[in-house]
Scaffold this motif. Structure first.
Motif, PDB file in Angstrom:
ATOM      1  N   SER A   8       0.835  -1.223   0.026  1.00 58.39           N
ATOM      2  CA  SER A   8      -0.029  -0.029   0.000  1.00 58.39           C
ATOM      3  C   SER A   8       0.741   1.260   0.107  1.00 58.39           C
ATOM      4  CB  SER A   8      -1.143  -0.114   1.124  1.00 58.39           C
ATOM      5  OG  SER A   8      -1.938  -1.113   1.350  1.00 58.39           O
ATOM      6  N   LEU A  15       3.507  -4.858  -9.485  1.00 53.13           N
ATOM      7  CA  LEU A  15       2.451  -4.712  -9.104  1.00 53.13           C
ATOM      8  C   LEU A  15       1.153  -5.059  -9.747  1.00 53.13           C
ATOM      9  CD1 LEU A  15       2.878  -1.499  -6.697  1.00 53.13           C
ATOM     10  CD2 LEU A  15       3.435  -3.918  -6.083  1.00 53.13           C
ATOM     11  N   TYR A  28      -1.747  -4.085  -9.765  1.00 47.85           N
ATOM     12  CA  TYR A  28      -2.595  -2.800 -10.427  1.00 47.85           C
ATOM     13  C   TYR A  28      -1.442  -1.919 -10.513  1.00 47.85           C
ATOM     14  CZ  TYR A  28      -6.385  -5.324  -8.263  1.00 47.85           C
ATOM     15  OH  TYR A  28      -7.110  -6.542  -7.818  1.00 47.85           O
ATOM     16  N   ASN A  32      -2.441  -2.676  -3.091  1.00 49.70           N
ATOM     17  CA  ASN A  32      -2.112  -3.425  -4.131  1.00 49.70           C
ATOM     18  C   ASN A  32      -1.527  -4.836  -3.956  1.00 49.70           C
ATOM     19  OD1 ASN A  32      -1.251  -3.656  -6.876  1.00 49.70           O
ATOM     20  ND2 ASN A  32      -0.922  -1.259  -6.902  1.00 49.70           N
TER      21      ASN A  32
END
Length: 216
Positions: A157, A173, A175, A192
């Motif tokens: 995060s 990652l 996203y 994430n």
């Protein structure tokens, strides 16, 4: 004199499973207890090299044990403008350490935990590798570029400390972010996940906290 050695500071926050942080401790060159953080070291049957603070959270027996072992104690008055962690951290920096692991700085009192996180934004700490670590996650600040080492599925995060964090670009990652802007009042960077053993985060402007939660 600067050194590439590692220092560990035990902080008086929550630590549910001390054994899980033992590898961080065993690889360190200097062990420091910030007052009540001594309890986490003792839970591992470890006596740190140095005890720093006003000593209001350690027992006379523990202080005596420290003295009998010939370990150094730096005591401050209870009426002070800094937390025991801040005092210990800047003492370690004065000794030249550039990689510093803060164990037990998360959890416990919410005000103390938030103060510990915000402390990372001090401009004097730029260029240093300082991480807050417990048995579940590590937290560190990103000023320009950072690498996260873990395994696929680990949660990552990104929470802005500055009002905006501009030019955020990530690799590996789930996203991906490509030259995006994160806002302090938005939750865009939360939860994430890594899809490789190494992920990178790069920013152009601002300060962001990276929370890396270990996937069990």
């Amino acid at each position: 004199m600067k050194t590439n050695k590692t220092a560990v500071i035990f902080v008086n926050g929550e630590l549910n499973n001390a054994e899980k942080i033992r590898p961080w401790v065993e690889s360190a060159d200097l062990l420091v207890a910030a007052d009540g953080g001594l309890r986490h070291a003792l839970a591992l049957n470890i006596l740190p090299h140095l005890l720093v603070g006003d000593l209001d959270s350690v027992s006379p027996t523990e202080v005596s044990r420290f003295k009998e072992a010939g370990r150094e104690i730096i005591q401050f008055p209870p009426e002070k403008n800094e937390t025991d962690l801040e005092l210990a951290l800047f003492h370690v920096i004065q000794l030249g350490y550039q990689k510093i692991i803060l164990i037990g700085a998360l959890g416990g009192r919410s005000d103390q935990m938030l103060a510990n996180l915000l402390l990372l934004s001090d401009p004097k700490l730029a260029g240093l590798d300082i991480r807050l670590v417990d048995d579940k996650e590590e937290v560190f600040i990103i000023r320009k570029k950072a690498q996260v080492t873990g395994k696929p599925g680990d949660r990552v995060s990104l929470l802005p400390l500055s009002e905006t964090v501009q030019g955020v670009t990530t690799t590996a990652l789930q996203y991906p972010l490509i030259n995006e802007t994160l806002y302090r009042h938005k939750t865009r960077g939360v939860s994430n996940a890594m899809n490789s053993e190494i992920a990178t985060i790069q920013i152009q402007e601002g300060l962001v906290l990276c929370f890396h939660s270990l996937n069990e």
